[in-house]
Design a protein around this motif. Structure first.
Motif, PDB file in Angstrom:
ATOM      1  N   ILE A  11      -4.696   9.402 116.222  1.00  0.00           N
ATOM      2  CA  ILE A  11      -3.319  10.518 117.340  1.00  0.00           C
ATOM      3  C   ILE A  11      -4.480  12.025 116.988  1.00  0.00           C
ATOM      4  O   ILE A  11      -4.666  12.816 117.736  1.00  0.00           O
ATOM      5  N   ILE A  12      -3.860  12.556 115.544  1.00  0.00           N
ATOM      6  CA  ILE A  12      -4.216  13.155 114.950  1.00  0.00           C
ATOM      7  C   ILE A  12      -4.800  13.440 113.768  1.00  0.00           C
ATOM      8  O   ILE A  12      -5.212  12.666 112.756  1.00  0.00           O
ATOM      9  N   GLU A  13      -6.263  14.197 113.190  1.00  0.00           N
ATOM     10  CA  GLU A  13      -6.784  14.457 112.289  1.00  0.00           C
ATOM     11  C   GLU A  13      -5.864  15.440 111.190  1.00  0.00           C
ATOM     12  O   GLU A  13      -6.457  15.285 110.049  1.00  0.00           O
TER      13      GLU A  13
ATOM     14  N   ALA B 122      -1.697  27.003 103.512  1.00  0.00           N
ATOM     15  CA  ALA B 122      -3.198  28.160 102.839  1.00  0.00           C
ATOM     16  C   ALA B 122      -4.482  26.918 103.683  1.00  0.00           C
ATOM     17  O   ALA B 122      -5.621  27.170 104.422  1.00  0.00           O
ATOM     18  N   ASN B 123      -4.110  25.709 103.155  1.00  0.00           N
ATOM     19  CA  ASN B 123      -5.181  24.472 103.484  1.00  0.00           C
ATOM     20  C   ASN B 123      -5.080  23.321 104.678  1.00  0.00           C
ATOM     21  O   ASN B 123      -5.786  22.782 105.213  1.00  0.00           O
ATOM     22  N   GLY B 124      -3.772  23.856 104.930  1.00  0.00           N
ATOM     23  CA  GLY B 124      -3.331  22.338 106.682  1.00  0.00           C
ATOM     24  C   GLY B 124      -3.404  20.735 105.930  1.00  0.00           C
ATOM     25  O   GLY B 124      -3.593  21.163 104.070  1.00  0.00           O
ATOM     26  N   LEU B 125      -2.922  19.749 106.476  1.00  0.00           N
ATOM     27  CA  LEU B 125      -2.933  18.873 105.889  1.00  0.00           C
ATOM     28  C   LEU B 125      -4.258  17.431 106.518  1.00  0.00           C
ATOM     29  O   LEU B 125      -3.690  17.670 107.918  1.00  0.00           O
ATOM     30  N   CYS B 126      -4.737  16.975 106.066  1.00  0.00           N
ATOM     31  CA  CYS B 126      -5.573  16.375 106.759  1.00  0.00           C
ATOM     32  C   CYS B 126      -5.867  14.743 106.728  1.00  0.00           C
ATOM     33  O   CYS B 126      -4.522  14.637 105.864  1.00  0.00           O
ATOM     34  N   PHE B 127      -5.772  14.597 108.127  1.00  0.00           N
ATOM     35  CA  PHE B 127      -5.212  12.576 107.852  1.00  0.00           C
ATOM     36  C   PHE B 127      -6.358  11.850 107.834  1.00  0.00           C
ATOM     37  O   PHE B 127      -7.246  12.047 108.930  1.00  0.00           O
ATOM     38  N   THR B 128      -6.637  10.849 107.626  1.00  0.00           N
ATOM     39  CA  THR B 128      -8.185  10.335 107.202  1.00  0.00           C
ATOM     40  C   THR B 128      -7.330   9.106 107.352  1.00  0.00           C
ATOM     41  O   THR B 128      -8.323   8.382 106.808  1.00  0.00           O
ATOM     42  N   ALA B 129      -6.137   8.166 107.127  1.00  0.00           N
ATOM     43  CA  ALA B 129      -5.969   6.477 108.366  1.00  0.00           C
ATOM     44  C   ALA B 129      -4.440   6.589 108.540  1.00  0.00           C
ATOM     45  O   ALA B 129      -4.065   7.901 109.348  1.00  0.00           O
ATOM     46  N   PRO B 130      -4.784   5.992 109.412  1.00  0.00           N
ATOM     47  CA  PRO B 130      -3.915   5.475 110.552  1.00  0.00           C
ATOM     48  C   PRO B 130      -2.306   5.440 110.040  1.00  0.00           C
ATOM     49  O   PRO B 130      -1.801   5.686 110.707  1.00  0.00           O
ATOM     50  N   VAL B 131      -2.193   5.520 108.509  1.00  0.00           N
ATOM     51  CA  VAL B 131      -0.722   5.162 108.157  1.00  0.00           C
ATOM     52  C   VAL B 131      -1.628   5.518 106.951  1.00  0.00           C
ATOM     53  O   VAL B 131      -1.985   6.209 105.956  1.00  0.00           O
ATOM     54  N   THR B 132      -0.427   7.151 106.988  1.00  0.00           N
ATOM     55  CA  THR B 132       0.246   8.536 105.898  1.00  0.00           C
ATOM     56  C   THR B 132       1.472   7.857 105.245  1.00  0.00           C
ATOM     57  O   THR B 132       2.364   8.748 106.267  1.00  0.00           O
ATOM     58  N   PHE B 133       1.500   7.480 104.453  1.00  0.00           N
ATOM     59  CA  PHE B 133       2.594   7.972 103.151  1.00  0.00           C
ATOM     60  C   PHE B 133       2.861   9.339 102.582  1.00  0.00           C
ATOM     61  O   PHE B 133       2.038   9.910 101.579  1.00  0.00           O
TER      62      PHE B 133
ATOM     63  N   ALA C 275      -7.942  13.778 116.678  1.00  0.00           N
ATOM     64  CA  ALA C 275      -8.164  12.984 117.595  1.00  0.00           C
ATOM     65  C   ALA C 275      -8.787  12.219 118.713  1.00  0.00           C
ATOM     66  O   ALA C 275      -7.966  13.177 119.657  1.00  0.00           O
ATOM     67  N   PRO C 276     -10.077  11.972 118.827  1.00  0.00           N
ATOM     68  CA  PRO C 276     -10.499  11.685 120.728  1.00  0.00           C
ATOM     69  C   PRO C 276     -10.008  11.372 121.672  1.00  0.00           C
ATOM     70  O   PRO C 276      -9.545  11.135 122.159  1.00  0.00           O
ATOM     71  N   ARG C 277      -8.328   9.755 120.895  1.00  0.00           N
ATOM     72  CA  ARG C 277      -7.685   9.365 121.064  1.00  0.00           C
ATOM     73  C   ARG C 277      -6.349  10.192 121.276  1.00  0.00           C
ATOM     74  O   ARG C 277      -6.163   9.950 122.069  1.00  0.00           O
ATOM     75  N   GLY C 278      -6.213  11.393 120.797  1.00  0.00           N
ATOM     76  CA  GLY C 278      -5.444  11.745 120.732  1.00  0.00           C
ATOM     77  C   GLY C 278      -5.242  12.698 121.881  1.00  0.00           C
ATOM     78  O   GLY C 278      -4.181  14.166 122.310  1.00  0.00           O
TER      79      GLY C 278
END
Length: 235
Positions: A2-4, A30-41, A92-95
């Motif tokens: 949903i979000i990148e 400073a840098n943001g947080l990127c999401f690289t997988a559908p589940v982030t812990f 992300a495209p879906r979001g």
């Protein structure tokens, strides 16, 4: 997905003031947080800022900061946190449709201390079952659709076997197009194959493999020799 990426811009702030004093918050700025997988812990010690971070992400997406969905408010007139109101996302495209349209947003913020009340008020926790069973029933019946699901220590109410069931639900949710961001202390949950693990602490934020996590190492050592730890705790 949903979000990148999540990020926030704050023109000026005092580094000694909360939440700007929290290292992971400063790194988010400073840098943001990127999401690289559908589940982030998101993992870290108590006080490391993981709950502050995931709550702000939930608020930024429009989810109830005290637990619930975007179209229901547990906390009445409670305002967003100073960080949550500044969170923005790259979709992300879906979001993209979700972020453009309030009515299209789907998701839920589940926090351990308000989970039962939030689920009952939204009609998803059955009566006459234990806390943990009600929790899992909500996953079976509610956490199914594509959307953003933010969780803060969901393992708090669950046994070992229930945590394993939760892992299965998280996997299925990701398979159905959902995205999960979960703060946790659980080495069980973080072992979910394919999940991304972000460790927060004095260093800010960094990605860590499951077998390199400090909490995994501590649990291994404790289970192998409890007295090695207990002699210090009980001294």
């Amino acid at each position: 997905m949903i979000i990148e990426r999540a990020y926030a811009h704050v023109p000026s702030y005092g580094e000694a003031e909360w939440p700007w004093s929290v290292p992971c918050v400063r790194e988010l700025l400073a840098n943001g947080l990127c999401f690289t997988a559908p589940v982030t812990f998101v993992v870290g010690e108590n006080g490391s800022g993981k709950s502050t971070l995931v709550e702000a992400l939930a608020e930024g997406f429009g989810l109830d900061s005290w637990g619930g969905s975007h179209d229901w408010r547990y906390a009445g007139h409670r305002a967003k946190s100073v960080l949550g109101e500044r969170i923005r996302f790259d979709a992300a495209p879906r979001g993209r449709h979700m972020l453009r349209s309030w009515s299209a947003r789907k998701g839920f913020f589940l926090r351990a201390e308000t989970a039962v009340d939030a689920l009952e008020r939204e009609g998803f926790a059955p009566d006459s079952v234990s806390h943990g069973e009600g929790f899992l029933a909500a996953f079976r019946g509610k956490f199914l659709r594509a959307g953003l699901y933010v969780m803060d220590e969901p393992e708090a109410a669950l046994s070992f076997s229930s945590c394993l069931e939760l892992i299965g639900h998280l996997h299925q949710l990701a398979q159905n197009g959902g995205q999960v961001v979960c703060a946790t202390h659980s080495p069980l949950l973080t072992a979910l194959p394919g999940a991304d693990i972000v460790e927060v602490g004095d260093h800010g934020m960094r990605r860590v493999a499951w077998h390199d996590l400090a909490m995994v190492d501590h649990w291994r050592r404790y289970l192998a020799d409890p007295q090695a730890y207990l002699r210090h705790a009980l001294d």
